[in-house]
Design an enzyme around this catalytic site. Structure first.
Site, PDB file in Angstrom:
ATOM      1  CE  LYS A 154      -1.789   2.522   2.767  1.00  0.00           C
ATOM      2  NZ  LYS A 154      -1.563   4.248   2.172  1.00  0.00           N
ATOM      3  CD  GLU A 200      12.953   3.816   7.795  1.00  0.00           C
ATOM      4  OE1 GLU A 200      13.008   4.273   8.993  1.00  0.00           O
ATOM      5  OE2 GLU A 200      13.167   3.881   7.330  1.00  0.00           O
ATOM      6  CB  CYS A 235      13.520   8.769   8.926  1.00  0.00           C
ATOM      7  SG  CYS A 235      14.060   7.583   7.654  1.00  0.00           S
ATOM      8  CD  GLU A 259      10.399  12.559  11.921  1.00  0.00           C
ATOM      9  OE1 GLU A 259       8.763  11.731  12.724  1.00  0.00           O
ATOM     10  OE2 GLU A 259      11.242  11.713  11.641  1.00  0.00           O
TER      11      GLU A 259
HETATM   12  P1  NAI Z   1       2.006   8.148   9.023  1.00  0.00           P
HETATM   13  O1  NAI Z   1       2.853   7.389   9.782  1.00  0.00           O
HETATM   14  O2  NAI Z   1       0.586   8.292   9.359  1.00  0.00           O
HETATM   15  O3  NAI Z   1       1.729   7.139   7.224  1.00  0.00           O
HETATM   16  C1  NAI Z   1       2.843   6.162   6.377  1.00  0.00           C
HETATM   17  C2  NAI Z   1       1.828   4.927   5.680  1.00  0.00           C
HETATM   18  O4  NAI Z   1       1.728   4.355   6.916  1.00  0.00           O
HETATM   19  C3  NAI Z   1       0.783   5.882   4.642  1.00  0.00           C
HETATM   20  O5  NAI Z   1       0.913   4.348   3.702  1.00  0.00           O
HETATM   21  C4  NAI Z   1      -0.003   5.502   5.658  1.00  0.00           C
HETATM   22  O6  NAI Z   1      -1.262   6.028   4.097  1.00  0.00           O
HETATM   23  C5  NAI Z   1      -0.428   4.439   6.343  1.00  0.00           C
HETATM   24  N1  NAI Z   1      -0.519   4.322   7.316  1.00  0.00           N
HETATM   25  C6  NAI Z   1      -1.439   6.123   7.977  1.00  0.00           C
HETATM   26  N2  NAI Z   1      -1.834   5.391   9.202  1.00  0.00           N
HETATM   27  C7  NAI Z   1      -2.558   3.848   9.157  1.00  0.00           C
HETATM   28  C8  NAI Z   1      -2.960   2.812  10.057  1.00  0.00           C
HETATM   29  N3  NAI Z   1      -3.906   2.696  10.922  1.00  0.00           N
HETATM   30  N4  NAI Z   1      -2.999   1.277  10.089  1.00  0.00           N
HETATM   31  C9  NAI Z   1      -2.167   1.060   8.774  1.00  0.00           C
HETATM   32  N5  NAI Z   1      -1.334   1.922   7.697  1.00  0.00           N
HETATM   33  C10 NAI Z   1      -1.597   3.025   8.423  1.00  0.00           C
HETATM   34  O7  NAI Z   1       2.688   9.009   8.481  1.00  0.00           O
HETATM   35  P2  NAI Z   1       1.982  10.922   8.051  1.00  0.00           P
HETATM   36  O8  NAI Z   1       1.078  11.337   8.897  1.00  0.00           O
HETATM   37  O9  NAI Z   1       2.494  11.273   6.355  1.00  0.00           O
HETATM   38  O10 NAI Z   1       2.968  11.630   8.029  1.00  0.00           O
HETATM   39  C11 NAI Z   1       3.232  12.104  10.097  1.00  0.00           C
HETATM   40  C12 NAI Z   1       4.089  12.244  10.134  1.00  0.00           C
HETATM   41  O11 NAI Z   1       5.039  11.209  10.605  1.00  0.00           O
HETATM   42  C13 NAI Z   1       5.419  13.434  10.023  1.00  0.00           C
HETATM   43  O12 NAI Z   1       5.246  14.495  10.004  1.00  0.00           O
HETATM   44  C14 NAI Z   1       7.032  12.325  10.323  1.00  0.00           C
HETATM   45  O13 NAI Z   1       7.189  13.092  11.440  1.00  0.00           O
HETATM   46  C15 NAI Z   1       6.245  10.854  10.046  1.00  0.00           C
HETATM   47  N6  NAI Z   1       6.889  10.113   8.941  1.00  0.00           N
HETATM   48  C16 NAI Z   1       7.979   9.643   9.080  1.00  0.00           C
HETATM   49  C17 NAI Z   1       8.633   8.532   7.635  1.00  0.00           C
HETATM   50  C18 NAI Z   1       9.615   7.822   8.473  1.00  0.00           C
HETATM   51  O14 NAI Z   1      10.050   7.755   6.476  1.00  0.00           O
HETATM   52  N7  NAI Z   1      10.366   7.582   8.739  1.00  0.00           N
HETATM   53  C19 NAI Z   1       7.756   8.838   7.004  1.00  0.00           C
HETATM   54  C20 NAI Z   1       6.938   9.877   6.297  1.00  0.00           C
HETATM   55  C21 NAI Z   1       6.264  10.320   7.681  1.00  0.00           C
END
Ligand code: NAI
Ligand code: MG
Length: 502
Positions: free
Chosen positions: A200, A275, A309, A406
């Site tokens: 996804k 991660e 990240c 972050e």
């Molecule tokens: P997120 O963690 O919500 O999204 C990442 C992925 O998880 C997306 O594909 C999303 O659709 C999915 N997701 C969200 N809620 C879920 C659930 N309940 N069950 C299963 N999958 C789910 O991150 P978001 O909202 O885009 O960004 C928020 C913050 O997260 C950012 O500001 C940053 O601090 C952090 N982040 C860290 C990343 C990294 O590379 N470690 C990448 C993206 C965001």
């Protein structure tokens, strides 16, 4: 800043064609609409305008995809392929990505906002490298012959060995910061180990994953081996995590969502690898070469607009170098041109979404209220799109929210220190542990500080260098499991012991 009013006009013919129709999802080797008939818009971060519609997967679509992956894992041609046949398929896919690299770079720049030339050089190249490196593994993953000591009768013999088998059906949930590269990091090792997958992509950036899906079909992977279902996290993502036929979830994203997924996966004892976020320190030691350290610290945080990240978001500077470093940072940052990623001259591009834009601007306000000095930036740029000026917050301290949380944007927190023996305590004073960098010319410093830093990667005189041979992952709340290198094989295989009495 030059506004690009019509981003699509800046695309080549192939990319323009790709975004001219509603994009479907890949389930069991076929491109299908969502069971609900719903679609969502993916937006251009440089303008906020819709690029195209994408079919919106939910529980029913995930279920179809998981069942297809299960069939492909148990009964399809995939489990009967030889390791060398799997290697050939992966090499063919890498070649196809390379042949379509310019188009993929344009789609990435359009959907994520990032610089097109950097997308080509970093995201797409590393994705190709990842498939090529991982394509080498299928014929090299092997178990052991075991020297058993089990007591036995004189005419009995026990022979023991291990098999390294695939885990099964893998659910992979990825973020929007490196959309195609995260597909490669997830898919390539899982395929090399013989698993089948439901992936996804992030709702913000589904396009390159879907184009990759076409290339996967073209390469000749059997139906159902890779399924790609775009959709939202709380619907499609949650359904994938909960599905009883999924054996493992591999996730990259926020620590907050990582915890939700780990809790949900515990019910069915799914394996999980995580991660997650970071707040990585960049530490300038008193003997550092500032000609390297200052531009290095700038790119550690500003690369990809800070949406990395392992970004070097906390910079520690010794008292005696503090003024020179602040001045150098400001000078370096002010040279960066801001604008649309489709013009490769622009080194600072929009953030991925309105949500991220609001979040980052919110943190800049918090930093001001907490007493940080805004040395550069601090404001929005332009009146459309999600542009944030590269921002340096000086005179920060460990108690500030901007230092502990972050931000995931182009915001650097600079802090001074007077006693070098304090530096590992400051660096480790965080819930995270993904990366860290040391800037020093002294090998003694390297030997002294590297073992004390609690982080999955420690860079010396560089930052954000990722290589497919080098394992990557987090300590503490930055996650568990290591991607890339040979360590990643642990995530996608399981050991079976076999004992034969002869
Ligand atoms: P997120 O963690 O919500 O999204 C990442 C992925 O998880 C997306 O594909 C999303 O659709 C999915 N997701 C969200 N809620 C879920 C659930 N309940 N069950 C299963 N999958 C789910 O991150 P978001 O909202 O885009 O960004 C928020 C913050 O997260 C950012 O500001 C940053 O601090 C952090 N982040 C860290 C990343 C990294 O590379 N470690 C990448 C993206 C965001
Ligand atoms: Mg989210």
């Amino acid at each position: 800043m030059d506004a690009i009013v019509d981003s699509k006009a800046a695309l080549g013919e192939q990319a323009r064609k790709f975004v001219s129709e509603t994009r479907k999802m890949l389930v069991d080797g076929k491109w299908v609409a969502a069971a609900s008939g719903k679609t969502f818009s993916t937006l251009d971060p440089a303008t906020g305008a819709p690029i195209t519609e994408v079919c919106e997967g939910d529980k029913e679509d995930i279920s179809q995809a998981v069942l297809a992956a299960r069939r492909a894992f148990e009964d399809g041609p995939w489990p009967n392929m030889t390791p060398s046949e799997r290697e050939h398929l992966m090499h063919r896919l890498a070649d196809l990505i390379e042949a379509n690299a310019d188009e993929l770079a344009e789609l990435e720049a359009l959907d994520n906002g990032k610089n097109k030339a950097i997308a080509r050089m970093v995201d797409i190249n590393l994705a190709i490298e990842t498939f090529r490196y991982m394509a080498g593994w299928p014929s090299k993953i092997s178990g052991d012959v075991l020297p058993l000591s089990t007591p036995r009768a004189p005419d009995q013999q026990f022979f023991g060995y291990t098999l390294r088998e695939p885990v099964g059906v893998i659910g992979q949930i990825i973020p929007w910061n490196f959309p195609l590269l995260m597909c490669a990091w997830k898919l390539a090792p899982a395929l090399a180990c013989g698993n089948t997958i439901v992936l996804k992509p992030a709702e913000e950036t589904p396009l390159t994953a879907l184009r990759l899906g076409e290339l996967i079909c073209e390469a000749g992977f059997p139906d159902g081996v890779v399924n790609i279902v775009p959709g939202y996290g709380h619907t499609a993502g949650a359904a994938l995590t909960a599905h009883p036929e999924v054996d493992k979830i591999a996730f990259t994203g926020s620590t907050e969502v990582g915890k939700i997924i780990a809790r949900e996966a515990a019910d069915s004892m799914k394996k999980v690898s995580m991660e997650l976020g970071g707040k990585s320190p960049a530490i300038i030691l008193p003997d550092a070469d500032l000609d390297i350290a200052i531009p290095g610290a700038v790119s550690a945080i500003m690369f990809n607009q800070g949406q990395v990240c392992c970004a070097g978001s906390r910079l520690y500077v010794p008292d005696n170098l503090y003024d020179a470093v602040i001045e150098g940072l400001a000078e370096n940052v002010s040279a960066l041109k801001i604008g649309s990623g489709l013009d490769p001259e622009n080194m600072v591009n929009p953030l991925v979404s309105e949500t991220q834009f609001q979040r980052v601007m919110g943190y800049i306000d918090i930093g001001r209220e907490e007493g940080a000095s805004v040395i550069t930036g601090g404001k929005r740029r332009g009146d459309s799109g999600y542009f944030v000026e590269p921002t340096i917050l000086a005179d920060t301290n460990q108690d500030m929210k901007v230092v502990q949380e972050e931000i995931f944007g182009p915001v650097l927190c600079v802090q001074r220190y007077s006693d070098v023996s304090e530096i590992t305590r400051l660096a480790n004073d965080t819930i995270y542990g993904l990366g860290a960098s040391l800037w020093t010319r002294d090998v003694g410093n390297i030997m002294r500080f590297v073992p004390k830093i609690k982080a999955g990667t420690v860079w010396v005189n560089c930052h954000n260098i990722l290589d497919v041979a080098m394992p990557f992952g987090g300590f503490k709340q930055s996650g568990y499991g290591r991607e890339l290198g040979k360590d990643v094989l642990e995530l996608y295989t399981q050991t079976k012991s076999v004992c034969i009495m002869a």
